[in-house]
Design an enzyme around this catalytic site. Structure first.
Site, short mmCIF file in Angstrom:
data_model
loop_
_atom_site.label_atom_id
_atom_site.label_comp_id
_atom_site.label_asym_id
_atom_site.label_seq_id
_atom_site.Cartn_x
_atom_site.Cartn_y
_atom_site.Cartn_z
N GLY A 14 -65.09 15.99 -39.69
CA GLY A 14 -64.48 14.92 -40.51
C GLY A 14 -65.25 13.63 -40.34
CB VAL A 26 -79.66 6.76 -33.94
CG1 VAL A 26 -80.78 7.79 -33.90
CG2 VAL A 26 -78.47 7.23 -33.11
CB VAL A 27 -82.50 4.32 -37.57
CG1 VAL A 27 -83.77 3.89 -38.30
CG2 VAL A 27 -81.98 5.63 -38.14
NE ARG A 75 -63.00 19.66 -41.32
CZ ARG A 75 -62.80 18.67 -40.45
NH1 ARG A 75 -63.37 18.70 -39.28
NH2 ARG A 75 -62.02 17.64 -40.76
N GLY A 105 -66.79 15.39 -33.91
CA GLY A 105 -65.67 15.66 -33.00
C GLY A 105 -65.85 16.93 -32.20
CG ASP A 106 -62.86 19.03 -29.38
OD1 ASP A 106 -63.73 18.75 -28.52
OD2 ASP A 106 -61.65 19.17 -29.11
CB THR A 128 -62.99 12.75 -34.53
OG1 THR A 128 -61.64 13.03 -35.00
CG2 THR A 128 -62.96 12.79 -33.01
CG ASP A 130 -58.17 13.71 -35.52
OD1 ASP A 130 -57.61 13.03 -36.39
OD2 ASP A 130 -58.69 14.81 -35.75
CG ASP A 132 -59.30 15.38 -31.54
OD1 ASP A 132 -60.43 14.86 -31.55
OD2 ASP A 132 -58.98 16.31 -32.30
NE ARG A 165 -35.07 4.81 -51.52
CZ ARG A 165 -35.78 4.65 -52.62
NH1 ARG A 165 -37.04 4.26 -52.55
NH2 ARG A 165 -35.24 4.90 -53.80
N GLY A 173 -54.25 13.10 -37.17
CA GLY A 173 -54.46 13.19 -35.72
C GLY A 173 -54.68 14.60 -35.24
NE ARG A 174 -58.91 18.54 -36.15
CZ ARG A 174 -59.35 19.22 -37.20
NH1 ARG A 174 -58.89 20.42 -37.44
NH2 ARG A 174 -60.22 18.72 -38.03
CD GLU A 226 -53.10 15.92 -39.31
OE1 GLU A 226 -53.05 16.13 -40.52
OE2 GLU A 226 -54.17 15.76 -38.69
NE ARG A 247 -35.97 8.68 -51.78
CZ ARG A 247 -35.95 8.21 -53.02
NH1 ARG A 247 -37.07 7.91 -53.65
NH2 ARG A 247 -34.80 8.01 -53.63
O1 F6P Z 1 -60.40 15.44 -37.72
C1 F6P Z 1 -60.14 14.42 -38.65
C2 F6P Z 1 -59.09 14.88 -39.60
O2 F6P Z 1 -58.91 13.87 -40.58
C3 F6P Z 1 -57.75 15.28 -39.00
O3 F6P Z 1 -56.94 14.17 -38.69
C4 F6P Z 1 -57.18 16.15 -40.08
O4 F6P Z 1 -56.25 17.06 -39.55
C5 F6P Z 1 -58.40 16.86 -40.60
O5 F6P Z 1 -59.51 16.04 -40.27
C6 F6P Z 1 -58.43 17.13 -42.07
O6 F6P Z 1 -59.57 17.85 -42.33
P1 F6P Z 1 -60.17 18.16 -43.76
O7 F6P Z 1 -61.00 17.00 -44.16
O8 F6P Z 1 -61.00 19.37 -43.53
O9 F6P Z 1 -59.01 18.36 -44.66
#
Ligand code: F6P
Length: 324
Positions: A14, A26-27, A75, A105-106, A128, A130, A132, A165, A173-174, A226, A247
Site C-alpha cells: 500500500g 535516497v537519490v 502487491r 510494509g510487512d 505503511t 498502518d 503495524d 445521531r 489499520g489492517r 477495520e 450511521r
Molecule cells: O496497508 C495499508 C492498507 O491501506 C490497510 O490499512 C488496508 O487494510 C489495506 O492497505 C487495503 O489494501 P488495498 O489497497 O489492497 O485495498
C-alpha cells in the site's frame, strides 16, 4: 571508501505519504556519494519485468510534498514464487545493481527476506499507514493518515451533533489499531475499538451510550479499526440496543492519499538517507527502524521477531479515561 556504484529503489504494498520523501533522500544521498540510482516501477513486479526509470536530482527535486509514490506500487503475487525472484535477481545482476532499497510494509519485508536467498543485498524502509511493523515504532505515512482521519471525523461529528445521531466511523489499520486510537483520541470519541484490546463484547459500548443518553447527551462518536468488526453491523447493533439513530462512515482510501505531514516528510528524508548510509558502510539485508525515537537498523529476518511496536498501555488507558 565504498565500492558501491549503482543502487535501485522501489516502493511496494500500500502506498503511504512520505514514500516520495524517502525516494528523494535516497537519490540526493546516493548521487552526492557518486552512486547512480535506478527507480524500479510498480514494486517487485517491476523488478521481475525490469521496468525502470533513471533517477536524478531533477526528477525528485519537487516530490517531497506529494502523496502516493512516483515509482508506483503493487502487491506482487509473482514475487512469492521463487522462479520470479530468481528472474528479478538476474535482472539486477545484468544491470550491475549493487543493492536495492525497498520501501513498504510487512509484505515488502517478507518479500525481501525471501529475496536474499538469491544473493541480493536489500535494505528495507518501513512505509505503511498502518504502523503495524513489529520492529519499528514508526512507519512512514501513519502521521498523515491519522491526521486525515481526525479531520474527516471532526466533520462527521458536526453533522452527527446537528442530527443527534451516533456515528460509527471505520478507519484503516489492517490488524492494528493505531489509526483508530490516535484519530479517536484526537476527536474525543465516546468509544475507540481496536483489535489489540477488543474482548469481543459490544455491551460496554451500548451501555455507555444508553447511560449518556439518559444523562442528556444527544450525539455519539464510535471509532472502530477495520480489523475488529463489520462497521454497519455495529451501527445496527447500537441502534437496536439504544434506540439512537446510528450511521456508518467508512473512511477508506482518503486515509492513504494526500500531502504528507511534516513528520512524514522528515522521517521519509531521514530514513532514505540512512538506508544509503547502511549500504555505503557495507551493511547487508537490513531494515531501517525507529526505536526510542532514534534511527536504528536490524537484520531483516531478525526484524520479524522484535517487539518495538506494542500499543502503549498508558496511552490506551488514557483513551478510556478521556472517553468518559
Ligand atoms: O496497508 C495499508 C492498507 O491501506 C490497510 O490499512 C488496508 O487494510 C489495506 O492497505 C487495503 O489494501 P488495498 O489497497 O489492497 O485495498
Amino acid at each position: 571508501m565504498s565500492d558501491i556504484k549503482k543502487i535501485a529503489v522501489l516502493t511496494s504494498g500500500g502506498d503511504a505519504p512520505g514514500m516520495n520523501s524517502a525516494i528523494r533522500a535516497v537519490v540526493f544521498s546516493a548521487i552526492n556519494a557518486g552512486i547512480e540510482v535506478v527507480g524500479i516501477l510498480r514494486g517487485y513486479e517491476g523488478l521481475i519485468d525490469w521496468e525502470t526509470i533513471a533517477l536524478d536530482i531533477a526528477t525528485v527535486r519537487n516530490i517531497n510534498n506529494q502523496g502516493g509514490t512516483i515509482l508506483f506500487t503493487s502487491r506482487s503475487e509473482r514475487f512469492m514464487d521463487r522462479e520470479y525472484r530468481r528472474l528479478a535477481a538476474c535482472n539486477l545482476r545484468d544491470n550491475d545493481i549493487d543493492a536495492v532499497i525497498a520501501i513498504g510494509g510487512d509484505g515488502t519485508l517478507r518479500g525481501a527476506i525471501a529475496f536474499r536467498e538469491e544473493g541480493v543485498n536489500i535494505i528495507c524502509i518501513p512505509g505503511t499507514i498502518d504502523r503495524d511493523m513489529c520492529c519499528t515504532e514508526y512507519t512512514l505515512g501513519f502521521d498523515t493518515a491519522a491526521n486525515t482521519a481526525a479531520e474527516a471525523i471532526d466533520r462527521i461529528r458536526d453533522t452527527s451533533l446537528s442530527h443527534g445521531r451516533c456515528s460509527v466511523v471505520e478507519v484503516m489499520g489492517r490488524k492494528r489499531g493505531y489509526i483508530a486510537l490516535w484519530a479517536g483520541m484526537a476527536t474525543s470519541a465516546d468509544a475507540i475499538i481496536i483489535p489489540e484490546k477488543w474482548d469481543g463484547n459490544f455491551d460496554n459500548i451500548t451501555e455507555t451510550i444508553k447511560r449518556r443518553h439518559t444523562d442528556g447527551r444527544n450525539s455519539y462518536l464510535v471509532v472502530v479499526a477495520e480489523g475488529v468488526t463489520d462497521a454497519p453491523e455495529l451501527a445496527n447493533l447500537i441502534k437496536e440496543k439504544t434506540g439512537i439513530d446510528s450511521r456508518v462512515s467508512v473512511l477508506g482510501y482518503i486515509q492513504r492519499g494526500g500531502r504528507p505531514s511534516a513528520k512524514d516528510r522528515m522521517y521519509g528524508s531521514l530514513m532514505g538517507a540512512y538506508a544509503v548510509e547502511i549500504i555505503r558502510k557495507g551493511g547487508k539485508n537490513r531494515i531501517v527502524a525507529i526505536k526510542n525515537d532514534v534511527l536504528t537498523d536490524y537484520d531483516i529476518a531478525e526484524a520479524l521477531s522484535l517487539n518495538n511496536n506494542e500499543i502503549d498501555s498508558f496511552q490506551y488507558e488514557l483513551s478510556l479515561m478521556l472517553a468518559e
